[in-house]
Design a protein around this motif. Structure first.
Motif, PDB file in Angstrom:
ATOM      1  N   ILE A   1       0.836  -1.204   0.000  1.00 55.88           N
ATOM      2  CA  ILE A   1       0.000   0.000   0.000  1.00 55.88           C
ATOM      3  C   ILE A   1       0.870   1.252   0.000  1.00 55.88           C
ATOM      4  O   ILE A   1       0.609   2.214  -0.737  1.00 55.88           O
ATOM      5  CB  ILE A   1      -0.938  -0.002   1.223  1.00 55.88           C
ATOM      6  N   SER A   2       1.934   1.229   0.807  1.00 54.92           N
ATOM      7  CA  SER A   2       2.811   2.405   0.898  1.00 54.92           C
ATOM      8  C   SER A   2       3.489   2.700  -0.434  1.00 54.92           C
ATOM      9  O   SER A   2       3.541   3.855  -0.878  1.00 54.92           O
ATOM     10  CB  SER A   2       3.873   2.191   1.975  1.00 54.92           C
ATOM     11  N   LEU A   3       4.003   1.659  -1.099  1.00 55.96           N
ATOM     12  CA  LEU A   3       4.678   1.892  -2.372  1.00 55.96           C
ATOM     13  C   LEU A   3       3.683   2.308  -3.450  1.00 55.96           C
ATOM     14  O   LEU A   3       4.002   3.135  -4.313  1.00 55.96           O
ATOM     15  CB  LEU A   3       5.450   0.648  -2.809  1.00 55.96           C
ATOM     16  N   PHE A   4       2.474   1.754  -3.407  1.00 57.26           N
ATOM     17  CA  PHE A   4       1.431   2.179  -4.350  1.00 57.26           C
ATOM     18  C   PHE A   4       1.157   3.673  -4.207  1.00 57.26           C
ATOM     19  O   PHE A   4       1.154   4.431  -5.185  1.00 57.26           O
ATOM     20  CB  PHE A   4       0.143   1.388  -4.100  1.00 57.26           C
ATOM     21  N   LEU A   5       0.919   4.118  -2.976  1.00 59.39           N
ATOM     22  CA  LEU A   5       0.626   5.529  -2.740  1.00 59.39           C
ATOM     23  C   LEU A   5       1.819   6.409  -3.100  1.00 59.39           C
ATOM     24  O   LEU A   5       1.655   7.495  -3.671  1.00 59.39           O
ATOM     25  CB  LEU A   5       0.249   5.738  -1.271  1.00 59.39           C
ATOM     26  N   SER A   6       3.013   5.918  -2.776  1.00 61.19           N
ATOM     27  CA  SER A   6       4.205   6.713  -3.032  1.00 61.19           C
ATOM     28  C   SER A   6       4.451   6.889  -4.530  1.00 61.19           C
ATOM     29  O   SER A   6       4.723   8.001  -5.004  1.00 61.19           O
ATOM     30  CB  SER A   6       5.417   6.044  -2.375  1.00 61.19           C
ATOM     31  N   LEU A   7       4.367   5.804  -5.298  1.00 57.28           N
ATOM     32  CA  LEU A   7       4.574   5.904  -6.742  1.00 57.28           C
ATOM     33  C   LEU A   7       3.422   6.643  -7.420  1.00 57.28           C
ATOM     34  O   LEU A   7       3.627   7.346  -8.411  1.00 57.28           O
ATOM     35  CB  LEU A   7       4.744   4.511  -7.342  1.00 57.28           C
ATOM     36  N   PHE A   8       2.222   6.490  -6.902  1.00 55.38           N
ATOM     37  CA  PHE A   8       1.069   7.260  -7.397  1.00 55.38           C
ATOM     38  C   PHE A   8       1.385   8.754  -7.337  1.00 55.38           C
ATOM     39  O   PHE A   8       1.231   9.490  -8.308  1.00 55.38           O
ATOM     40  CB  PHE A   8      -0.159   6.921  -6.549  1.00 55.38           C
ATOM     41  N   LEU A   9       1.867   9.189  -6.168  1.00 54.96           N
ATOM     42  CA  LEU A   9       2.156  10.610  -5.967  1.00 54.96           C
ATOM     43  C   LEU A   9       3.382  11.043  -6.767  1.00 54.96           C
ATOM     44  O   LEU A   9       3.370  12.101  -7.417  1.00 54.96           O
ATOM     45  CB  LEU A   9       2.375  10.878  -4.479  1.00 54.96           C
ATOM     46  N   THR A  10       4.445  10.252  -6.739  1.00 54.19           N
ATOM     47  CA  THR A  10       5.680  10.638  -7.427  1.00 54.19           C
ATOM     48  C   THR A  10       5.455  10.812  -8.926  1.00 54.19           C
ATOM     49  O   THR A  10       5.882  11.808  -9.523  1.00 54.19           O
ATOM     50  CB  THR A  10       6.783   9.594  -7.180  1.00 54.19           C
ATOM     51  N   TYR A  11       4.790   9.854  -9.551  1.00 54.61           N
ATOM     52  CA  TYR A  11       4.578   9.946 -10.997  1.00 54.61           C
ATOM     53  C   TYR A  11       3.596  11.053 -11.351  1.00 54.61           C
ATOM     54  O   TYR A  11       3.723  11.684 -12.411  1.00 54.61           O
ATOM     55  CB  TYR A  11       4.111   8.600 -11.554  1.00 54.61           C
ATOM     56  N   ALA A  12       2.636  11.316 -10.477  1.00 52.43           N
ATOM     57  CA  ALA A  12       1.731  12.443 -10.719  1.00 52.43           C
ATOM     58  C   ALA A  12       2.517  13.755 -10.667  1.00 52.43           C
ATOM     59  O   ALA A  12       2.335  14.629 -11.527  1.00 52.43           O
ATOM     60  CB  ALA A  12       0.607  12.449  -9.686  1.00 52.43           C
ATOM     61  N   LEU A  13       3.393  13.897  -9.679  1.00 54.72           N
ATOM     62  CA  LEU A  13       4.181  15.125  -9.560  1.00 54.72           C
ATOM     63  C   LEU A  13       5.158  15.286 -10.731  1.00 54.72           C
ATOM     64  O   LEU A  13       5.258  16.358 -11.334  1.00 54.72           O
ATOM     65  CB  LEU A  13       4.951  15.124  -8.241  1.00 54.72           C
ATOM     66  N   ILE A  14       5.898  14.214 -11.050  1.00 61.09           N
ATOM     67  CA  ILE A  14       6.892  14.302 -12.120  1.00 61.09           C
ATOM     68  C   ILE A  14       6.239  14.683 -13.444  1.00 61.09           C
ATOM     69  O   ILE A  14       6.778  15.491 -14.217  1.00 61.09           O
ATOM     70  CB  ILE A  14       7.663  12.972 -12.249  1.00 61.09           C
ATOM     71  N   ASN A  15       5.075  14.116 -13.709  1.00 63.61           N
ATOM     72  CA  ASN A  15       4.407  14.375 -14.987  1.00 63.61           C
ATOM     73  C   ASN A  15       3.740  15.733 -15.046  1.00 63.61           C
ATOM     74  O   ASN A  15       3.664  16.341 -16.123  1.00 63.61           O
ATOM     75  CB  ASN A  15       3.368  13.277 -15.266  1.00 63.61           C
ATOM     76  N   TRP A  16       3.252  16.237 -13.911  1.00 68.90           N
ATOM     77  CA  TRP A  16       2.408  17.432 -13.953  1.00 68.90           C
ATOM     78  C   TRP A  16       3.018  18.669 -13.310  1.00 68.90           C
ATOM     79  O   TRP A  16       2.440  19.755 -13.424  1.00 68.90           O
ATOM     80  CB  TRP A  16       1.047  17.134 -13.312  1.00 68.90           C
ATOM     81  N   VAL A  17       4.168  18.542 -12.634  1.00 71.96           N
ATOM     82  CA  VAL A  17       4.780  19.725 -12.019  1.00 71.96           C
ATOM     83  C   VAL A  17       5.050  20.840 -13.025  1.00 71.96           C
ATOM     84  O   VAL A  17       4.754  22.023 -12.752  1.00 71.96           O
ATOM     85  CB  VAL A  17       6.061  19.345 -11.246  1.00 71.96           C
TER      86      VAL A  17
END
Length: 455
Positions: A266-282
């Motif tokens: 669950i932790s890695l799912f949430l973490s990669l969810f957030l990281t890839y959202a930030l990297i793509n949309w920052v």
């Protein structure tokens, strides 16, 4: 190191690896894993570099090309799970070589693709190899690393991925201009093929994996002579009853592993969810906030660079603190705070870039170190299966995160509001790992709390 000594006082494989200086054999194995990680990162990102040229040549829309990106990630999700299970059944070495050759082979196939449909299929198949490499190289690197520096070494292997992406960006522009987009795929085919060939004589099988089978004692002693020659012949190999069971995903949900498996997934799912959202949309968020495109691009660079710096700190801490899960929980808590501050950062480029750098330090730094921590949680007989399962669940988050980010922006959510929403997954990661750390503390006498010590 009492847990690594047999009942008669003779050393075990774990004791010898943990006590001896790092040998040339171990360095060679780890360097090969780092190089494989670099090429995995290059191949994963190569499609982004050639996308505009292919779209123009084949008249493919951005929406259609999005399926190619997703196909690669979907393949990596499946590959992580399948090849992770296989690693615990047939070993790490053969699968590292095979998956490295596999993504190189399908990179060559992409270079020969005649249409969009073929490219889509070949990227999916290549993604199977890219994803399958991850649990195997992480398991082998962790099993050759002494416990005192295990998290640091595994994190160094993980650094190969972003460095491979950076390398791809450096070489792709001139290569595209001079030789066309197919040349990028040919490079992505030749390098893994050469590395796979080099691995055949140079890459050793995992000593800890071999030690699960008393019948392979001669192989174990032969490798140990290159690490601790003075005590190699005295090594004792004792296969515990649990280690004789056939590895499988169901064993990850037994009494002693179920909670760590669920929480880490669950932790890695949430973490990669957030990281890839930030990297793509920052970059988009920053330009919508009024910053220039050059500042927006620097924001993405700051985020990624902060991740490398942060992972160095966290991995160093994981090798030294008594309860690593609590350190990671603190990191995600700090990430949530930095993301919240970023949403209030105003229009100053200096402030925005500084805050994004700190977001990378805590968010991406903790994420890379979380993967390193995962390698120490699962026993050797289930390490490939465990890493593969957690990676597969986590990488599903990397598929969903950018899509959710795009959906929120399309619905009119403002940049500062989207950043505030991003606090939620970071905070949940922190809470989940805080729970894991607390449980391992309260169950110190149980099998759960001693799991890491046995490794």
């Amino acid at each position: 190191m009492k847990q690594a000594i047999a009942r008669d006082g003779a050393p075990t494989v774990e004791a010898l690896i943990d006590a001896a200086p790092i040998s040339r054999l171990q360095i060679a194995a780890i360097v090969l894993c780092v190089l494989a990680s670099v090429l995995d990162g290059f191949d994963t990102q190569s499609i982004a570099f050639v996308a505009p040229a292919i779209s123009a040549q084949w008249s493919v829309s951005q929406l259609e090309f999005g399926f190619v990106f997703s196909a690669t990630l979907l393949g990596s999700v499946i590959g992580s799970a399948v090849f992770g299970i296989m690693a615990d059944r047939i070993g790490r070495r053969r699968l590292i070589i095979a998956t490295t050759a596999m993504f190189g082979l399908f990179s060559a196939a992409c270079a020969l693709a005649a249409n969009f449909e073929q490219l889509l299929a070949f990227r999916f198949l290549g993604g199977l190899g890219m994803g399958g490499l991850i649990p195997n190289m992480l398991a082998l690197a962790a099993e050759y690393a002494p416990r005192r520096v295990r998290a640091t070494i595994v994190t160094c292997v993980l650094w190969g991925f972003p460095f491979g992406a950076v390398l791809g960006g450096i070489v792709s522009a001139p290569l595209l201009e001079q030789a066309g987009w197919r040349a990028i795929f040919w490079l992505g085919a030749a390098a893994p093929a050469l590395l796979a060939l080099a691995m055949i004589p140079l890459m050793p099988e995992s000593l800890r994996y071999l030690s699960l089978d008393p019948g392979k004692r001669d192989q174990v002693v032969g490798l140990l002579r290159r690490i601790a020659p003075e005590r190699a012949d005295a090594v004792v190999i004792e296969a515990r009853q649990a280690e004789r069971a056939r590895p499988g995903v169901t064993q990850l949900f037994t009494a002693d592993l179920a909670v760590p498996t669920v929480i880490l997934s669950i932790s890695l799912f949430l973490s990669l969810f957030l990281t890839y959202a930030l990297i793509n949309w920052v970059p988009t968020l920053l330009t919508r906030s009024g910053l220039s495109m050059s500042s927006a691009i620097l924001g993405a660079v700051a985020l990624n660079f902060g991740g490398i710096v942060g992972s160095a700190f966290f991995s160093w801490g994981l090798d030294r603190v008594a309860r690593p899960a609590l350190l990671l929980a603190a990191g995600y808590g700090a990430a949530a705070g930095m993301i919240a501050l970023t949403s209030l950062g105003g229009g100053s480029p200096v402030v925005a870039l500084t805050l994004l750098l700190l977001c990378g330090v805590f968010q991406i730094g903790a994420q890379l170190s979380l993967t390193a921590y995962t390698t120490a949680i699962f026993p050797v007989r289930l390490r490939g299966t465990g890493i593969g399962f957690v990676q597969a669940v986590g990488r599903t988050g990397s598929l969903i995160g950018p899509v959710v980010g795009g959906l929120l922006l399309s619905l009119g959510v403002q940049p500062n509001e989207m950043l505030l929403l991003s606090v939620i997954p970071a905070g949940l990661c922190g809470l989940a790992l805080l729970l894991l750390g607390a449980m391992r503390r309260s169950e110190r006498g149980s099998q759960v709390s001693t799991m890491e010590e046995r490794q």
